[in-house]
Motif scaffolding. Sequence first.
Motif, mmCIF file in Angstrom:
data_model
loop_
_atom_site.group_PDB
_atom_site.id
_atom_site.type_symbol
_atom_site.label_atom_id
_atom_site.label_comp_id
_atom_site.label_asym_id
_atom_site.label_seq_id
_atom_site.Cartn_x
_atom_site.Cartn_y
_atom_site.Cartn_z
ATOM 1 N N LYS A 1 85.985 70.626 -32.378
ATOM 2 C CA LYS A 1 86.372 71.401 -31.522
ATOM 3 C C LYS A 1 86.073 71.547 -29.220
ATOM 4 N N VAL A 2 86.968 70.574 -29.043
ATOM 5 C CA VAL A 2 86.477 70.586 -27.695
ATOM 6 C C VAL A 2 86.876 71.920 -26.778
ATOM 7 N N VAL A 3 86.041 72.632 -26.274
ATOM 8 C CA VAL A 3 86.424 73.305 -24.838
ATOM 9 C C VAL A 3 86.200 73.196 -23.278
ATOM 10 N N ILE A 4 86.594 73.427 -23.185
ATOM 11 C CA ILE A 4 86.810 72.898 -20.898
ATOM 12 C C ILE A 4 86.489 74.311 -20.614
ATOM 13 N N PRO A 5 85.904 74.327 -19.582
ATOM 14 C CA PRO A 5 85.547 75.935 -19.436
ATOM 15 C C PRO A 5 85.896 76.398 -17.952
ATOM 16 N N ASP A 6 86.933 75.489 -17.629
ATOM 17 C CA ASP A 6 88.666 76.245 -17.176
ATOM 18 C C ASP A 6 89.514 74.794 -17.192
ATOM 19 N N SER A 7 89.994 75.917 -17.597
ATOM 20 C CA SER A 7 91.303 74.658 -18.122
ATOM 21 C C SER A 7 92.212 74.438 -17.575
ATOM 22 N N ASN A 8 92.197 75.004 -15.779
ATOM 23 C CA ASN A 8 92.779 74.298 -14.868
ATOM 24 C C ASN A 8 92.270 72.830 -14.297
ATOM 25 N N ALA A 9 91.083 72.801 -14.485
ATOM 26 C CA ALA A 9 90.460 71.641 -13.801
ATOM 27 C C ALA A 9 91.543 70.397 -14.232
ATOM 28 N N SER A 10 91.868 70.368 -13.769
ATOM 29 C CA SER A 10 92.937 69.187 -13.436
ATOM 30 C C SER A 10 92.495 67.252 -13.185
ATOM 31 N N CYS A 11 92.792 66.625 -12.492
ATOM 32 C CA CYS A 11 92.684 65.924 -11.385
ATOM 33 C C CYS A 11 93.955 65.345 -10.791
ATOM 34 N N SER A 12 93.497 64.806 -10.048
ATOM 35 C CA SER A 12 94.765 64.354 -8.634
ATOM 36 C C SER A 12 95.045 63.276 -9.137
ATOM 37 N N LEU A 13 94.655 61.990 -9.626
ATOM 38 C CA LEU A 13 94.919 60.674 -10.107
ATOM 39 C C LEU A 13 95.375 61.008 -11.406
#
Length: 311
Positions: free
Chosen positions: A76-88
């Motif tokens: 299971k992989v979780v990310i603190p904020d799902s909006n943490a995207s990347c412009s690149l």
Amino acid sequence: MTIKEITKRINDLKAEKNAVILAHYYQEEAIQNIADFVGDSYGLSVEASRTKADLIVFAGVHFMAETAKIINPSKKVVIPDSNASCSLAESCPPIKFRNFIKDFPDHTVVTYINCSAEIKAMSDIVCTSSNAVKVIESIPLDKPIIFAPDKNLGKYLQKITGRKFVLWDGACIVHEAFSFDKIVELKLKHPQAVIVAHPESEEHILSLANFIGSTSGMIEYVKNSTKQTFIVATEAGILHRMKIEVPNKTFIPAPTVEANSCSCSECGFMRLNTLVKILNCLETESPEVNISPEILSKAMIPIEKMLNLSA
Ligand code: 13P
Ligand code: SF4
């Protein structure tokens, strides 16, 4: 809750759930301090491939957490904020990229790790800023190359390797924010300072640099250099690690065109993650990173190629 209480709760949950916190050098100091491993994109992929944890909390941006999931499909992989995207990563939409590569069927598709799982699934090999030269040099000279999504890293690699690529027109807003004039002004004020830059920066910024490398490459460089003062052209979070590694040296963040509070370049996507969100995602084991099995199995191939090549 105080920071001390949050930290204790995070550590308790980590032990209880056999979780690991992986963090990129661009994360805020409090996150770097609590992480089990802090590294660059390559180091984080290697660490993800070695971990024995059941739950991976990825303090970084979405493509990094996706990469950890691709390497560990059963975890299971979780990310603190799902909006943490990347412009690149966002500058390379899958439908457009699929059409783009159709025009060059004989080309080897090399993609920088800063892209979505869908883009990786269309790639022959993935690279990071710390192994990109090695990856390019592994491709036979008679094989033409498509390089995506970062045109700045692509241009830099063309210079270093002497190869010519078909380039995708993508870039990182954080590394394109640096001001040539302000860096020159800063250098005049600190003539002894050494300029270090990340290859996602534009050509005119790289032309000022004494050293160009990935985040871990820059940290190694400032550690081993006999010089005392450094102007650092990458996301400002890296200064925290540099100060830990070499507390007696001086690090000045390279200034950006826009004047902001710190006048340095911060990645708004990376900075969405906070200590409280890390605690929340350990508690709820969400938001979880999920990738369709078809994309995941295709994306795994170019990532494994990179990991095997760099081992
Ligand atoms: P590295 O972690 O490979 O140095 O790349 C920096 C970056 O911009 C990550 O998004
Ligand atoms: Fe993406 Fe640039 Fe932020 Fe790195 S610094 S995560 S490339 S937007």
